[in-house]
Structure formats: C-alpha cells, structure tokens
Scaffold this motif. Structure first.
Motif, PDB file in Angstrom:
ATOM      1  N   ALA A  50       0.830   4.146  -2.883  1.00  0.00           N
ATOM      2  CA  ALA A  50       0.657   5.420  -2.483  1.00  0.00           C
ATOM      3  C   ALA A  50       1.714   6.281  -2.987  1.00  0.00           C
ATOM      4  N   LYS A  51       2.935   5.789  -3.065  1.00  0.00           N
ATOM      5  CA  LYS A  51       4.137   6.789  -3.291  1.00  0.00           C
ATOM      6  C   LYS A  51       4.187   6.904  -4.883  1.00  0.00           C
ATOM      7  N   LYS A  52       3.628   5.702  -5.582  1.00  0.00           N
ATOM      8  CA  LYS A  52       3.818   5.730  -6.888  1.00  0.00           C
ATOM      9  C   LYS A  52       2.574   6.641  -7.588  1.00  0.00           C
ATOM     10  N   ALA A  53       1.415   6.548  -7.159  1.00  0.00           N
ATOM     11  CA  ALA A  53       0.381   7.514  -7.113  1.00  0.00           C
ATOM     12  C   ALA A  53       0.707   8.931  -6.973  1.00  0.00           C
ATOM     13  N   GLU A  54       1.290   9.648  -5.906  1.00  0.00           N
ATOM     14  CA  GLU A  54       1.692  10.694  -5.487  1.00  0.00           C
ATOM     15  C   GLU A  54       2.489  11.092  -6.481  1.00  0.00           C
ATOM     16  N   GLY A  55       3.757  10.325  -6.986  1.00  0.00           N
ATOM     17  CA  GLY A  55       4.624  10.718  -7.751  1.00  0.00           C
ATOM     18  C   GLY A  55       3.907  11.031  -9.189  1.00  0.00           C
ATOM     19  N   ALA A 106       0.803  12.108  -9.662  1.00  0.00           N
ATOM     20  CA  ALA A 106      -0.006  13.197  -9.720  1.00  0.00           C
ATOM     21  C   ALA A 106       1.048  14.212  -9.655  1.00  0.00           C
ATOM     22  N   ALA A 107       2.108  14.247  -9.027  1.00  0.00           N
ATOM     23  CA  ALA A 107       3.088  15.387  -9.132  1.00  0.00           C
ATOM     24  C   ALA A 107       3.536  15.698 -10.549  1.00  0.00           C
ATOM     25  N   THR A 108       3.838  14.471 -11.157  1.00  0.00           N
ATOM     26  CA  THR A 108       4.275  14.766 -12.545  1.00  0.00           C
ATOM     27  C   THR A 108       3.407  15.178 -13.782  1.00  0.00           C
ATOM     28  N   GLU A 135       0.699  -1.250   0.097  1.00  0.00           N
ATOM     29  CA  GLU A 135       0.097   0.001  -0.090  1.00  0.00           C
ATOM     30  C   GLU A 135       0.882   1.217   0.095  1.00  0.00           C
TER      31      GLU A 135
END
Length: 387
Positions: A268-273, A275-277, A264
């Motif tokens: 979450a880290k992948k999704a956050e990255g 979105a930032a990109t 998880e």
C-alpha cells in the motif's frame, strides 16, 4: 573442554554476554553468530544469561561422583543381561520368563530414579530444555531466544541462561546446532511446564526434552551403553500431543498474519508513493525571450506556438506591402548619376543667361570657350555615373 564443563561458562570467556558486559546484547548477537563462529576446540558455545543466576553448588562434585558410580553399575548390569543366554529374547509367560528387553528397561527405570535421588540429595537439580536448529535458521532462532530470555516472554519464567553450539570446522553432513535453555530445577514440573509453554507458543520450538546438568556431567547421552534415558522429561509426559501442536500452530498462525499485514502495508505504501509521483508534474522551465530552449520537447514547442503567435506570423502581413522608398540625398561626391548632372547644368545655364542680360555683350570667342568648357565638364561626370 570436557563434557563435564559444558554447563559452566568459562571465566573471561569472550563468547558470553550478560547484563554486566560492556556492549549491548544486539552488538553481541551481531558479532557472534553461531553460523559464523567456528569451534576450534576453544569456543564450542555462545552464551547469553540474565542478571540473576544460581550460584554453583558445593555439593555438585559429590553428586557427580556418586551418580557416575551408579551409572557404571547400571551399565555393567545391562551388559550382563544382554550377554546372558539363559534370558530369552522374547518373554514366555507360561514359563514365567521375561525377555532381555523387559529386564533392561527395569534396570534402567530404577537407575533413573536413583540418579534423581542423588541430584536432590546434593541439590544438583539444574537442567535445560534441548532444542535443535538447522544451520540455515540457527542465527534467527538463537537471536529470538536470547532476546526473549533477557527482555521478552522467557524473562518472566525461571529460565536464566541459554547457549548455542557454534559451527564445526569441517563439513558435517546433517549437522544441527544444539540450543539449551537452562532452568534452576529440572525436576520442578510446574516450572519446567511454564518454560515449555513459552517456547512453544512464543517461539514455535520443536522441543527434544529436558536434561539435567548432572546427566551431562556424568556423560549420559542418548548413545550411552547403559541405555538409560538421557532426559528426565519427555514432551508428552508434560503435555498431550494435541496441546503441543495447538500451541505451535497458534505461533505460526500469528507469525503468518504478521507477515501478511507487513506485506500489505508495504504494498500500500509503495502504491501510494507511485500515485503521488505520477500525479505530481515537474514545473516547466520558462523560456527566455529571443532564446531557444535546447531541452524543450516538440510538444512543449507546439503548445507555446498555440498560445503565442510566432514572430514570423506577425511579420508576414507587413511583408505583402511595398517597402517604403528611401529618400535620396543629393550626392556631393564624384559618383553622382546623369540625372543629377543635367539638373545642375540647367541651373548654371539659367544663371549664365541672367548674367548676359545684365552685363555687356561678350565676344563670340568667349562664348565658344565657355561652351567648350561646359562640354568638357559634363563628359567626365556621365562617364563616372555609369561606372
């Protein structure tokens, strides 16, 4: 290497690690993996030990000699029972006859007690928990146990040494790697139980019982003809099945929870990255004045056109009016037009009339010659202007 020496780490053995070794434990585990090291007869085991280890007992050899004699006598007695036709296969309570099985088990139980007495008498009571690991998981299991022994949960128990079998050179069907976790006293129930709980709760091990080093030295295994049990402790003799199962379930539940949490967190880290990109737009390069950007898109060009009026659009209204007439310079060369020649001729005629009025009358012949000269002079100029 004989079975008698299976519980002894050879001197200057390169496949053994201890706190006195030059490299770190992680280096050793990385270079010497049980799935990769093949046993050619000289490297059957990989060893990892703690700093504190029991010294070799002086009475070990005497214990081995006496125990071997005892085992030989038991083996002979078991064979006699098996070959005695007067002993029935099934017990007959009415006649007071016991079966072959009952008599064999009685002799074997007595032998187990005699072997324990010999071990205690000579102080040769060390032993190990037995664990079997499949080839596809042996590296992970071995690494976990080795680290636990040196600096993890096992380090706080009486366990002081561990070993794992290397891989056979030839393909062996259903092969499993034997792992041993050593304890100083295999007959000390509380100490053995303490190690057992750690192996179950912290490692989820499937344990196969406790065997003494004396048994190994005299060659007593599960296939020995004497039929004597090759372990001094079975799992259920120390703990109930339900308790064993509960401890292992706690380990696997905790392991699964840790894996889920890690998955998880990674998601979450992948999704956050992502979105930032996505939210961060790249800066657009500025166009130089008077130059076209070969990497600009159609959208960029259309937006720029909306912001700025094009040079063509700015110049279009001016194109509707008449072009300003260029001022003509008076030609000074031979390519003058006819109109320029006529103006010059009129000026000369006016000048001639003025001179005539001021001077004496001239002869008719002179006027004719002047007239001829004027015509000759005017003719070529008109011809050149039409060229």
């Amino acid at each position: 290497m004989s079975k008698k020496d299976d519980d002894i780490v050879p001197a200057d053995y390169q496949y053994e690690w201890s706190p006195k070794s030059e490299g770190t434990l992680q280096d050793f585990l990385g270079k010497c993996k049980p799935s990769m090291v093949q046993n050619d007869g000289t490297k059957p085991w990989l060893w990892v030990g703690k700093a504190e280890r029991p010294e070799k007992l002086e009475g070990a050899d005497a214990a081995v000699k006496e125990a071997a004699e005892c085992l030989a006598a038991v083996t002979e007695r078991v064979e006699e029972i098996q070959n005695d036709d007067s002993i029935p296969v099934r017990a007959n309570k009415k006649k007071g006859l016991r079966s072959k099985k009952e008599l064999r088990e009685e002799v074997q139980t007595e032998a187990t007690q005699k072997l324990k007495d010999i071990a205690v008498k000579h102080g040769y009571v060390s032993g190990k928990w037995l664990i079997f690991a499949p080839p596809d998981k042996v590296d992970m299991i071995w690494s976990s146990l080795a680290n636990s022994l040196v600096s993890g949960p096992l380090s706080s128990t009486s366990a002081f040494l561990a070993k794992v079998a290397t891989s056979p050179q030839d393909d062996t069907p259903n092969y499993s790697h034997l792992i041993c976790v050593y304890m100083p006293d295999a007959y000390d129930q509380s100490s053995v139980l303490e190690v057992m709980k750690v192996l179950l709760r912290n490692h989820g091990m499937n344990l196969m019982g406790v065997k003494t080093n004396l048994y190994t030295s005299i060659g007593l295994d599960s296939k020995h003809p004497s039929g004597v049990s090759s372990t001094v402790w079975k799992n259920t003799a120390l703990m109930k099945d339900s308790e064993i199962k509960a401890l292992r379930e706690e380990y696997f539940s905790e392991l699964n929870a840790t894996k889920s949490a890690a998955a998880e967190a990674a998601a979450a880290k992948k999704a956050e990255g992502g979105a930032a990109t996505k939210g961060k737009s790249k800066p657009k390069p500025k166009k130089k004045a008077g130059a076209e950007d070969p990497f600009a898109s159609d959208d960029d060009e259309s937006k720029e056109e909306e912001k700025k009026p094009s040079s063509k659009a700015a110049a279009k209204p001016a194109s509707k009016g008449k072009k300003p007439a260029l001022k003509k310079k008076v030609p000074a060369d031979d390519f003058a037009s006819d109109e320029d020649d006529e103006d010059g001729e009129a000026a000369r005629k006016a000048e001639v009339k003025a001179k005539k009025a001021a001077s004496a009358p001239t002869t008719r012949k002179r006027k004719e010659s002047e007239s001829d000269a004027e015509s000759v002079e005017a003719a070529p100029k008109k011809k050149r202007g039409r060229a």
